[in-house]
Design a protein around this motif. Sequence first.
Motif, PDB file in Angstrom:
ATOM      1  N   VAL A  47       1.159  -1.060  -0.046  1.00  0.00           N
ATOM      2  CA  VAL A  47       0.038  -0.157   0.142  1.00  0.00           C
ATOM      3  C   VAL A  47       0.797   1.391   0.083  1.00  0.00           C
ATOM      4  O   VAL A  47       1.765   1.443   0.848  1.00  0.00           O
ATOM      5  CB  VAL A  47      -1.016   0.006   1.230  1.00  0.00           C
ATOM      6  CG1 VAL A  47      -1.814   1.213   1.075  1.00  0.00           C
ATOM      7  CG2 VAL A  47      -1.748  -1.155   1.396  1.00  0.00           C
ATOM      8  N   ALA A  48       0.716   2.079  -0.806  1.00  0.00           N
ATOM      9  CA  ALA A  48       1.606   3.194  -1.420  1.00  0.00           C
ATOM     10  C   ALA A  48       0.906   4.508  -1.114  1.00  0.00           C
ATOM     11  O   ALA A  48      -0.103   4.729  -1.760  1.00  0.00           O
ATOM     12  CB  ALA A  48       2.302   2.970  -2.644  1.00  0.00           C
ATOM     13  N   LYS A  49       1.541   5.582  -0.211  1.00  0.00           N
ATOM     14  CA  LYS A  49       0.870   6.458  -0.194  1.00  0.00           C
ATOM     15  C   LYS A  49       2.083   7.705  -0.035  1.00  0.00           C
ATOM     16  O   LYS A  49       3.154   7.439   0.408  1.00  0.00           O
ATOM     17  CB  LYS A  49       0.299   6.773   1.366  1.00  0.00           C
ATOM     18  CG  LYS A  49      -0.995   5.740   1.267  1.00  0.00           C
ATOM     19  CD  LYS A  49      -1.691   5.799   2.686  1.00  0.00           C
ATOM     20  CE  LYS A  49      -2.666   4.811   2.712  1.00  0.00           C
ATOM     21  NZ  LYS A  49      -3.653   5.155   4.117  1.00  0.00           N
ATOM     22  N   GLN A  50       1.841   8.935  -0.579  1.00  0.00           N
ATOM     23  CA  GLN A  50       2.677  10.018  -0.571  1.00  0.00           C
ATOM     24  C   GLN A  50       2.033  11.376  -0.039  1.00  0.00           C
ATOM     25  O   GLN A  50       0.777  11.595  -0.512  1.00  0.00           O
ATOM     26  CB  GLN A  50       3.217  10.385  -1.951  1.00  0.00           C
ATOM     27  CG  GLN A  50       4.461  11.514  -1.949  1.00  0.00           C
ATOM     28  CD  GLN A  50       3.691  12.647  -2.013  1.00  0.00           C
ATOM     29  OE1 GLN A  50       2.917  13.025  -2.666  1.00  0.00           O
ATOM     30  NE2 GLN A  50       4.456  13.766  -1.528  1.00  0.00           N
ATOM     31  N   SER A  51       2.686  12.207   0.768  1.00  0.00           N
ATOM     32  CA  SER A  51       2.109  13.389   1.098  1.00  0.00           C
ATOM     33  C   SER A  51       3.110  14.439   1.417  1.00  0.00           C
ATOM     34  O   SER A  51       4.273  14.091   1.817  1.00  0.00           O
ATOM     35  CB  SER A  51       1.168  13.313   2.506  1.00  0.00           C
ATOM     36  OG  SER A  51       0.604  14.637   2.707  1.00  0.00           O
ATOM     37  N   ASN A  52       2.432  15.712   1.002  1.00  0.00           N
ATOM     38  CA  ASN A  52       3.433  16.811   1.449  1.00  0.00           C
ATOM     39  C   ASN A  52       3.357  17.382   3.165  1.00  0.00           C
ATOM     40  O   ASN A  52       3.831  18.497   3.351  1.00  0.00           O
ATOM     41  CB  ASN A  52       3.366  17.738   0.522  1.00  0.00           C
ATOM     42  CG  ASN A  52       4.032  17.387  -0.899  1.00  0.00           C
ATOM     43  OD1 ASN A  52       5.084  16.777  -0.923  1.00  0.00           O
ATOM     44  ND2 ASN A  52       3.259  17.849  -2.102  1.00  0.00           N
ATOM     45  N   TYR A  53       2.200  16.732   3.631  1.00  0.00           N
ATOM     46  CA  TYR A  53       1.985  17.178   4.657  1.00  0.00           C
ATOM     47  C   TYR A  53       2.092  16.145   6.005  1.00  0.00           C
ATOM     48  O   TYR A  53       1.867  14.949   6.117  1.00  0.00           O
ATOM     49  CB  TYR A  53       0.313  17.378   4.731  1.00  0.00           C
ATOM     50  CG  TYR A  53      -0.219  18.325   3.628  1.00  0.00           C
ATOM     51  CD1 TYR A  53      -0.018  19.728   3.863  1.00  0.00           C
ATOM     52  CD2 TYR A  53      -0.722  17.978   2.465  1.00  0.00           C
ATOM     53  CE1 TYR A  53      -0.328  20.569   2.649  1.00  0.00           C
ATOM     54  CE2 TYR A  53      -1.052  18.638   1.455  1.00  0.00           C
ATOM     55  CZ  TYR A  53      -0.723  20.094   1.619  1.00  0.00           C
ATOM     56  OH  TYR A  53      -1.132  21.031   0.497  1.00  0.00           O
ATOM     57  N   GLU A  54       2.714  17.001   7.018  1.00  0.00           N
ATOM     58  CA  GLU A  54       3.277  16.154   8.043  1.00  0.00           C
ATOM     59  C   GLU A  54       2.174  15.571   9.000  1.00  0.00           C
ATOM     60  O   GLU A  54       2.306  14.394   9.148  1.00  0.00           O
ATOM     61  CB  GLU A  54       4.212  17.286   9.047  1.00  0.00           C
ATOM     62  CG  GLU A  54       4.689  16.693  10.386  1.00  0.00           C
ATOM     63  CD  GLU A  54       5.593  17.565  11.288  1.00  0.00           C
ATOM     64  OE1 GLU A  54       6.221  17.319  11.752  1.00  0.00           O
ATOM     65  OE2 GLU A  54       4.939  18.578  11.143  1.00  0.00           O
ATOM     66  N   GLY A  55       1.120  15.939   9.035  1.00  0.00           N
ATOM     67  CA  GLY A  55       0.232  15.487   9.943  1.00  0.00           C
ATOM     68  C   GLY A  55      -0.746  14.460   9.226  1.00  0.00           C
ATOM     69  O   GLY A  55      -0.874  13.393   9.949  1.00  0.00           O
ATOM     70  N   GLU A  56      -0.675  14.438   7.919  1.00  0.00           N
ATOM     71  CA  GLU A  56      -1.335  13.225   7.110  1.00  0.00           C
ATOM     72  C   GLU A  56      -0.299  11.973   7.282  1.00  0.00           C
ATOM     73  O   GLU A  56      -0.717  10.852   7.573  1.00  0.00           O
ATOM     74  CB  GLU A  56      -1.350  13.697   5.778  1.00  0.00           C
ATOM     75  CG  GLU A  56      -2.001  12.445   4.840  1.00  0.00           C
ATOM     76  CD  GLU A  56      -2.654  13.161   3.602  1.00  0.00           C
ATOM     77  OE1 GLU A  56      -3.716  12.571   3.190  1.00  0.00           O
ATOM     78  OE2 GLU A  56      -1.912  13.935   2.971  1.00  0.00           O
ATOM     79  N   LEU A  57       1.177  12.470   7.288  1.00  0.00           N
ATOM     80  CA  LEU A  57       2.111  11.124   7.393  1.00  0.00           C
ATOM     81  C   LEU A  57       1.845  10.561   9.029  1.00  0.00           C
ATOM     82  O   LEU A  57       2.021   9.429   9.070  1.00  0.00           O
ATOM     83  CB  LEU A  57       3.334  11.688   7.331  1.00  0.00           C
ATOM     84  CG  LEU A  57       3.867  12.175   5.931  1.00  0.00           C
ATOM     85  CD1 LEU A  57       5.043  12.858   5.614  1.00  0.00           C
ATOM     86  CD2 LEU A  57       3.998  10.913   4.768  1.00  0.00           C
ATOM     87  N   ILE A  58       1.673  11.335   9.755  1.00  0.00           N
ATOM     88  CA  ILE A  58       1.709  10.942  11.203  1.00  0.00           C
ATOM     89  C   ILE A  58       0.275  10.071  11.244  1.00  0.00           C
ATOM     90  O   ILE A  58       0.446   8.968  11.745  1.00  0.00           O
ATOM     91  CB  ILE A  58       1.499  12.061  12.110  1.00  0.00           C
ATOM     92  CG1 ILE A  58       2.770  12.820  12.248  1.00  0.00           C
ATOM     93  CG2 ILE A  58       0.854  11.773  13.407  1.00  0.00           C
ATOM     94  CD1 ILE A  58       2.811  14.217  12.968  1.00  0.00           C
ATOM     95  N   ASP A  59      -0.806  10.874  10.892  1.00  0.00           N
ATOM     96  CA  ASP A  59      -1.871   9.698  10.690  1.00  0.00           C
ATOM     97  C   ASP A  59      -1.869   8.420  10.209  1.00  0.00           C
ATOM     98  O   ASP A  59      -2.289   7.372  10.712  1.00  0.00           O
ATOM     99  CB  ASP A  59      -3.134  10.562  10.083  1.00  0.00           C
ATOM    100  CG  ASP A  59      -3.684  11.694  10.597  1.00  0.00           C
ATOM    101  OD1 ASP A  59      -3.411  11.744  11.853  1.00  0.00           O
ATOM    102  OD2 ASP A  59      -4.612  12.515   9.848  1.00  0.00           O
TER     103      ASP A  59
END
Length: 141
Positions: A47-59
């Motif tokens: 399952v691959a995910k990418q984000s530029n947002y710190e909070g989303e990575l933490i979630d």
Amino acid sequence: MGKLLLLNGPNLNRLGKREPEIYGHETLADIEHSLKQFLEPYDVELVAKQSNYEGELIDWLQEAEGEFQGIIFNPGAYTHTSIAIRDAISSITVPVIEVHISNVHKRESFRHVSMLAPVCEGQIVGLGIKGYQLAATYFVS
């Protein structure tokens, strides 16, 4: 079937366009496709995910608890700045391998310190996109 989570942080959506002399010409989609193919014989879902947002990575780190056998994580620049991501990693039992395409120790001095490495299972740097496969190998061997 096992499951691995691939997380990529800020600016990694720009792979293939951003500083190809440092990061290469492969895109994030190329990396994800290659890793899925590598894991197929092991019956492991990626399952691959990418984000530029710190909070989303933490979630996503927190939500991985009990769902994934491991996390392959290229946190990008958050490596050097995010105590919040460090705390998220240390709050879960899912092992995390930190991956960097470039050798951060051969670059600017501000990239030499990882806030995350002390709470990760391991760290792979400077081996290009092969680092992702090496991290996956750790989880399937």
